[in-house]
Design an enzyme around this catalytic site. Structure first.
Site, PDB file in Angstrom:
ATOM      1  N   CYS A 110      -9.512   6.996   7.938  1.00 45.63           N
ATOM      2  CA  CYS A 110      -9.160   5.585   8.052  1.00 45.63           C
ATOM      3  C   CYS A 110     -10.380   4.859   8.581  1.00 45.63           C
ATOM      4  CB  CYS A 110      -7.989   5.451   9.021  1.00 45.63           C
ATOM      5  SG  CYS A 110      -7.505   3.741   9.297  1.00 45.63           S
ATOM      6  N   HIS A 153      -0.415   4.988   3.081  1.00 49.88           N
ATOM      7  CA  HIS A 153      -1.294   4.825   4.246  1.00 49.88           C
ATOM      8  C   HIS A 153      -1.474   3.338   4.580  1.00 49.88           C
ATOM      9  CE1 HIS A 153      -5.128   6.025   6.534  1.00 49.88           C
ATOM     10  NE2 HIS A 153      -5.180   4.707   6.488  1.00 49.88           N
ATOM     11  N   GLU A 154      -1.758   2.541   3.554  1.00 53.38           N
ATOM     12  CA  GLU A 154      -2.028   1.103   3.802  1.00 53.38           C
ATOM     13  C   GLU A 154      -0.760   0.358   4.215  1.00 53.38           C
ATOM     14  OE1 GLU A 154      -5.004   0.451   4.241  1.00 53.38           O
ATOM     15  OE2 GLU A 154      -5.787   2.198   3.194  1.00 53.38           O
ATOM     16  N   HIS A 157      -0.027   0.651   7.787  1.00 51.47           N
ATOM     17  CA  HIS A 157      -0.793  -0.250   8.666  1.00 51.47           C
ATOM     18  C   HIS A 157      -0.025  -1.542   8.945  1.00 51.47           C
ATOM     19  CE1 HIS A 157      -4.645   1.625   9.425  1.00 51.47           C
ATOM     20  NE2 HIS A 157      -4.859   1.872   8.156  1.00 51.47           N
TER      21      HIS A 157
HETATM   22 CO    CO Z   1      -6.300   3.187   7.456  1.00 51.33          CO
END
Ligand code: CO
Length: 182
Positions: A110, A153-154, A157
């Site tokens: 990341c 993953h995004e 966030h």
């Molecule tokens: Co990330």
């Protein structure tokens, strides 16, 4: 001259907050920022530019990583050497996901985590994501394999979740028998 984005480090508490839905039309600043992110992620995956601009390779970035709590994610996916597909999703939502789970064999990285974190991050092998493009048109994408991992993953966030939150401290690694590792 290309100017690097200011990406928050994992220690910054803003990365742990939930981002807010975006209203249309987008501001000029947000549009510019999206293009800047696309450029930076693309350069970061081309060794010559990555070195020139001192960029760590990354395929995705979410607005909260810039301290902006807006539900916008950008993914630049290298489909073959030097050829990239861009995905800009505003207010993304995963509307369906495969039962099959996979993990990146070498773990995830990341741009906000400036250290090696070992461990497998268990994620869906395929996801269908809906959202809006920069003009406010509804869009949809069926993603699989590494692209599916990137979307998950995004989108994490936007909820204040970092990839290592999903590594099981009691069992950080899976065998090939337990999980398909890509
Ligand atoms: Co990330």
């Amino acid at each position: 001259m290309f100017k690097k984005l200011d990406i928050l480090d994992e220690k910054d508490k803003r990365l742990r907050l939930k981002s807010k839905k975006v209203e249309f039309p987008l501001t000029q600043e947000d549009k510019k920022l999206i293009q800047h992110i696309i450029d930076e992620l693309t350069y970061s995956q081309i060794p010559e530019y990555a070195e020139k601009y001192d960029l760590r390779p990354g395929m995705g970035l979410a607005f909260p990583q810039l301290g902006l709590l807006k539900r916008i994610i950008v993914i630049v996916h290298e489909v073959e050497e030097g050829l990239f597909d861009n995905y800009v999703f505003i207010n993304p939502e995963i509307i369906s996901s495969s039962e099959e789970m996979i993990a990146a064999e070498s773990g995830e990285g990341c741009l906000s985590v400036n250290r090696e974190v070992e461990g497998h991050v268990k994620r869906h092998a395929r996801v269908t994501v809906t959202g809006y493009d920069e003009k406010g048109n509804q869009i949809q994408c069926r993603a699989r394999e590494d692209l599916a991992l990137a979307f998950q993953h995004e989108i994490d966030h936007l909820e204040g979740i970092l990839f290592y939150d999903r590594i099981d401290p009691k069992k950080p690694f899976y065998t090939e028998q337990e999980m398909r590792l890509i």
